[in-house]
Write an enzyme that holds these catalytic residues in place. Structure first.
Site, PDB file in Angstrom:
ATOM      1  N   GLU A 102     -50.080 -14.408  -7.173  1.00  0.00           N
ATOM      2  CA  GLU A 102     -49.640 -13.654  -8.347  1.00  0.00           C
ATOM      3  C   GLU A 102     -50.699 -12.687  -8.838  1.00  0.00           C
ATOM      4  OE1 GLU A 102     -47.975 -14.182 -12.918  1.00  0.00           O
ATOM      5  OE2 GLU A 102     -48.632 -15.958 -11.820  1.00  0.00           O
ATOM      6  N   ASP A 159     -49.009 -19.327  -7.005  1.00  0.00           N
ATOM      7  CA  ASP A 159     -49.152 -19.049  -8.430  1.00  0.00           C
ATOM      8  C   ASP A 159     -50.295 -19.933  -8.927  1.00  0.00           C
ATOM      9  OD1 ASP A 159     -48.984 -18.573 -11.121  1.00  0.00           O
ATOM     10  OD2 ASP A 159     -46.800 -18.653 -11.201  1.00  0.00           O
ATOM     11  N   ILE A 165     -51.760 -20.433 -11.791  1.00  0.00           N
ATOM     12  CA  ILE A 165     -51.333 -21.205 -12.966  1.00  0.00           C
ATOM     13  C   ILE A 165     -49.930 -20.748 -13.315  1.00  0.00           C
ATOM     14  CG2 ILE A 165     -51.722 -21.866 -15.359  1.00  0.00           C
ATOM     15  CD1 ILE A 165     -54.632 -21.224 -15.085  1.00  0.00           C
ATOM     16  N   THR A 210     -48.846 -19.888 -17.735  1.00  0.00           N
ATOM     17  CA  THR A 210     -50.117 -19.474 -18.335  1.00  0.00           C
ATOM     18  C   THR A 210     -50.084 -19.533 -19.860  1.00  0.00           C
ATOM     19  OG1 THR A 210     -50.711 -18.076 -16.455  1.00  0.00           O
ATOM     20  CG2 THR A 210     -51.767 -17.569 -18.541  1.00  0.00           C
ATOM     21  N   ASP A 254     -43.314 -17.850  -8.486  1.00  0.00           N
ATOM     22  CA  ASP A 254     -42.876 -18.817  -9.489  1.00  0.00           C
ATOM     23  C   ASP A 254     -41.993 -19.912  -8.895  1.00  0.00           C
ATOM     24  OD1 ASP A 254     -43.916 -17.434 -11.908  1.00  0.00           O
ATOM     25  OD2 ASP A 254     -42.441 -15.900 -11.373  1.00  0.00           O
TER      26      ASP A 254
END
Length: 264
Positions: free
Chosen positions: A68, A90, A92, A95, A218
């Site tokens: 990402e 991803d 995190i 976030t 995601d």
């Protein structure tokens, strides 16, 4: 047939490495930058991605990496450019939750082989839960086999949605979905972490997750978890997931026809 378990175990290992750093950093001050009005990135996202990418490049230098926080993440057509092996990360997922110290975020690592998602790992460092799967081997939480639930009626269904961060224009439709679900479902969750929500559907804790305006990083790991846990997954229109998919509808098989009347 490929045995993807070795990649699954590797993904678990590097997810834990990144997760350890993230957990320690959760209570610290963060350098926060705005991608858009409601979409953020922190220095910890970037450090997490560096840990993961460095490990992948060292172990599998011939593999492609796509994260990402890569500079060109929003401009790449993976359906056209993906190599045989590509890692989709991803660093995190969730976030905003991380920034607010709410324990609904994860490290999400997936691998695709010849454009098919075959490995998925979602690790929540705050609960130390490792959701993990690879093609043909089933889905696991901390080594325990899990399956989607067998709930088959809306009265007993827990569904989850997310408020889109970047795709603000989708928010009114999400609100209409919430209204529809509130009239027929047991309960609704809005955790704003696609990876966590899909992992919970795979583990049988919720029956469905619906989300628009997201990216492949995601949903990639969660997609593998859902399939291996016996669920069904598509984009919001019912089309198969590709490496360019920007929405997701994940559910158990029994409840899907009923939930689809609310969301799709």
């Amino acid at each position: 047939m490929n045995d993807f378990r070795i990649y699954q175990q590797f993904a678990e290992s590097i997810a834990r490495q990144a997760g350890k750093m993230i957990k320690i950093s959760c209570v610290e001050h963060h350098d926060i930058q705005f991608k858009s009005k409601y979409d953020f990135v922190t220095d910890v996202d970037e450090r997490s991605q560096k840990i993961i990418q460095t490990a992948i490049n060292k172990e599998y230098p011939e593999h492609q990496f796509f994260g990402e926080e890569s500079a060109d993440a929003n401009d790449v057509d993976l359906d056209k450019t993906a190599k045989d092996f590509i890692w989709i990360v991803d660093p995190i997922d969730g976030t905003t939750n991380f920034i607010r110290q709410m324990p609904f975020f994860s490290v999400s690592i997936a691998m695709a082989y010849k454009h098919e998602l075959v490995v998925g790992v979602v690790y929540n460092p705050m609960t130390d839960e490792m959701f993990s799967a690879s093609k043909g081997t089933g889905a696991f939480v901390n080594g325990r086999v899990v399956h989607v639930s067998d709930v088959d009626n809306l009265d007993s269904t827990i569904v989850s949605l997310s408020m889109p961060a970047a795709a603000v224009e989708q928010r009114p439709y999400v609100c209409s979905c919430i209204e529809g679900a509130s009239k027929s479902c047991l309960s609704i969750r809005i955790l704003n972490s696609a990876a966590i929500c899909m992992a919970h559907v795979a583990a049988g804790r919720m029956e469905a997750h619906y989300e628009e305006g997201i990216h492949i990083w995601d949903l990639a790991a969660g997609a593998v978890l859902i399939k291996e846990a016996g669920g069904e997954i598509s984009d919001a229109k019912g089309n198969p997931i590709t490496l360019n998919t920007t929405s997701v509808f994940a559910s158990n098989k029994k409840i899907r026809p009923f939930v689809s009347t609310i969301f799709c």
